[in-house]
Design a protein around this motif. Sequence first.
Motif, PDB file in Angstrom:
ATOM      1  N   LEU A  17       0.806  -1.223   0.000  1.00  0.00           N
ATOM      2  CA  LEU A  17       0.000   0.000   0.000  1.00  0.00           C
ATOM      3  C   LEU A  17       0.836   1.269   0.000  1.00  0.00           C
ATOM      4  N   ASN A  18       1.944   1.276   0.700  1.00  0.00           N
ATOM      5  CA  ASN A  18       2.680   2.518   0.897  1.00  0.00           C
ATOM      6  C   ASN A  18       3.892   2.712   0.003  1.00  0.00           C
ATOM      7  N   THR A  19       4.577   1.680  -0.373  1.00  0.00           N
ATOM      8  CA  THR A  19       5.752   1.831  -1.219  1.00  0.00           C
ATOM      9  C   THR A  19       5.362   2.295  -2.612  1.00  0.00           C
ATOM     10  N   GLU A  20       4.314   1.717  -3.175  1.00  0.00           N
ATOM     11  CA  GLU A  20       3.908   2.041  -4.530  1.00  0.00           C
ATOM     12  C   GLU A  20       3.353   3.458  -4.657  1.00  0.00           C
ATOM     13  N   GLN A  21       2.792   4.000  -3.587  1.00  0.00           N
ATOM     14  CA  GLN A  21       2.134   5.292  -3.677  1.00  0.00           C
ATOM     15  C   GLN A  21       3.102   6.456  -3.850  1.00  0.00           C
ATOM     16  N   ALA A  22       4.401   6.202  -3.794  1.00  0.00           N
ATOM     17  CA  ALA A  22       5.380   7.270  -3.933  1.00  0.00           C
ATOM     18  C   ALA A  22       5.353   7.873  -5.340  1.00  0.00           C
ATOM     19  N   ASN A  23       4.813   7.139  -6.313  1.00  0.00           N
ATOM     20  CA  ASN A  23       4.809   7.585  -7.689  1.00  0.00           C
ATOM     21  C   ASN A  23       3.404   8.051  -8.069  1.00  0.00           C
ATOM     22  N   ALA A  24       3.302   9.229  -8.655  1.00  0.00           N
ATOM     23  CA  ALA A  24       1.991   9.789  -8.994  1.00  0.00           C
ATOM     24  C   ALA A  24       1.283   9.018 -10.104  1.00  0.00           C
ATOM     25  N   THR A  25       1.990   8.174 -10.842  1.00  0.00           N
ATOM     26  CA  THR A  25       1.374   7.411 -11.928  1.00  0.00           C
ATOM     27  C   THR A  25       0.888   6.044 -11.463  1.00  0.00           C
ATOM     28  N   VAL A  26       0.959   5.794 -10.163  1.00  0.00           N
ATOM     29  CA  VAL A  26       0.598   4.485  -9.611  1.00  0.00           C
ATOM     30  C   VAL A  26      -0.565   4.644  -8.634  1.00  0.00           C
ATOM     31  N   THR A  27      -1.584   3.781  -8.790  1.00  0.00           N
ATOM     32  CA  THR A  27      -2.717   3.750  -7.874  1.00  0.00           C
ATOM     33  C   THR A  27      -2.791   2.366  -7.253  1.00  0.00           C
ATOM     34  N   VAL A  28      -2.842   2.301  -5.928  1.00  0.00           N
ATOM     35  CA  VAL A  28      -2.950   1.031  -5.217  1.00  0.00           C
ATOM     36  C   VAL A  28      -4.277   1.004  -4.468  1.00  0.00           C
ATOM     37  N   ASP A  38      -5.270 -18.922   6.702  1.00  0.00           N
ATOM     38  CA  ASP A  38      -5.639 -18.450   8.036  1.00  0.00           C
ATOM     39  C   ASP A  38      -5.999 -16.965   8.018  1.00  0.00           C
ATOM     40  N   SER A  39      -5.342 -16.200   7.170  1.00  0.00           N
ATOM     41  CA  SER A  39      -5.669 -14.790   6.961  1.00  0.00           C
ATOM     42  C   SER A  39      -5.101 -14.376   5.608  1.00  0.00           C
ATOM     43  N   SER A  40      -5.742 -13.376   4.990  1.00  0.00           N
ATOM     44  CA  SER A  40      -5.321 -12.977   3.650  1.00  0.00           C
ATOM     45  C   SER A  40      -5.697 -11.536   3.371  1.00  0.00           C
ATOM     46  N   GLN A  41      -5.036 -10.975   2.358  1.00  0.00           N
ATOM     47  CA  GLN A  41      -5.316  -9.629   1.872  1.00  0.00           C
ATOM     48  C   GLN A  41      -5.096  -9.643   0.364  1.00  0.00           C
ATOM     49  N   ALA A  42      -5.727  -8.697  -0.328  1.00  0.00           N
ATOM     50  CA  ALA A  42      -5.539  -8.581  -1.770  1.00  0.00           C
ATOM     51  C   ALA A  42      -5.425  -7.110  -2.152  1.00  0.00           C
ATOM     52  N   PHE A  43      -4.609  -6.842  -3.184  1.00  0.00           N
ATOM     53  CA  PHE A  43      -4.353  -5.475  -3.624  1.00  0.00           C
ATOM     54  C   PHE A  43      -4.295  -5.423  -5.142  1.00  0.00           C
ATOM     55  N   MET A  44      -4.767  -4.303  -5.701  1.00  0.00           N
ATOM     56  CA  MET A  44      -4.630  -4.060  -7.129  1.00  0.00           C
ATOM     57  C   MET A  44      -3.785  -2.814  -7.317  1.00  0.00           C
ATOM     58  N   THR A  45      -2.756  -2.927  -8.129  1.00  0.00           N
ATOM     59  CA  THR A  45      -1.898  -1.794  -8.446  1.00  0.00           C
ATOM     60  C   THR A  45      -2.068  -1.477  -9.925  1.00  0.00           C
ATOM     61  N   ILE A  46      -2.406  -0.226 -10.230  1.00  0.00           N
ATOM     62  CA  ILE A  46      -2.544   0.213 -11.618  1.00  0.00           C
ATOM     63  C   ILE A  46      -1.462   1.247 -11.881  1.00  0.00           C
ATOM     64  N   THR A  47      -0.659   0.981 -12.906  1.00  0.00           N
ATOM     65  CA  THR A  47       0.423   1.876 -13.290  1.00  0.00           C
ATOM     66  C   THR A  47       0.139   2.400 -14.687  1.00  0.00           C
ATOM     67  N   LYS A  48       0.166   3.716 -14.831  1.00  0.00           N
ATOM     68  CA  LYS A  48      -0.047   4.336 -16.138  1.00  0.00           C
ATOM     69  C   LYS A  48       1.246   5.024 -16.557  1.00  0.00           C
ATOM     70  N   SER A  49       1.734   4.637 -17.748  1.00  0.00           N
ATOM     71  CA  SER A  49       2.976   5.208 -18.243  1.00  0.00           C
ATOM     72  C   SER A  49       2.976   5.173 -19.762  1.00  0.00           C
ATOM     73  N   ALA A  50       3.300   6.270 -20.367  1.00  0.00           N
ATOM     74  CA  ALA A  50       3.405   6.372 -21.825  1.00  0.00           C
ATOM     75  C   ALA A  50       2.137   5.874 -22.522  1.00  0.00           C
TER      76      ALA A  50
END
Length: 94
Positions: A17-28, A38-50
């Motif tokens: 969640l936090n490392t990817e957000q450093a770039n303005a072209t990345v949405t997490v 036993d426990s889980s999480q899921a994330f979607m990262t969208i990167t827009k470039s060129a």
Amino acid sequence: MVDPMTNVLANAGYEILNTEQANATVTVTQLPDPGIGDSSQAFMTITKSAGIQLTRIDIIFVKDDVFEDVVGGGTSADYETLKELATVAASKIR
């Protein structure tokens, strides 16, 4: 006492969640809990470039003393397919 694997999962989720957000072209975005292991999480990262959008999905989970990160991505990514794959991976942990 907190289970060490719970800490591993929490730290991995925080990093995604936090490392990817450093770039303005990345949405997490955190996705609904896939309910794997036993426990889980899921994330979607969208990167827009060129003018190209790349999508990456991470499903992280803990089962017993095993931590897994199942990743899929490209110009499109299907959460349900990746969730099925992660479920199979979790079923193989003994």
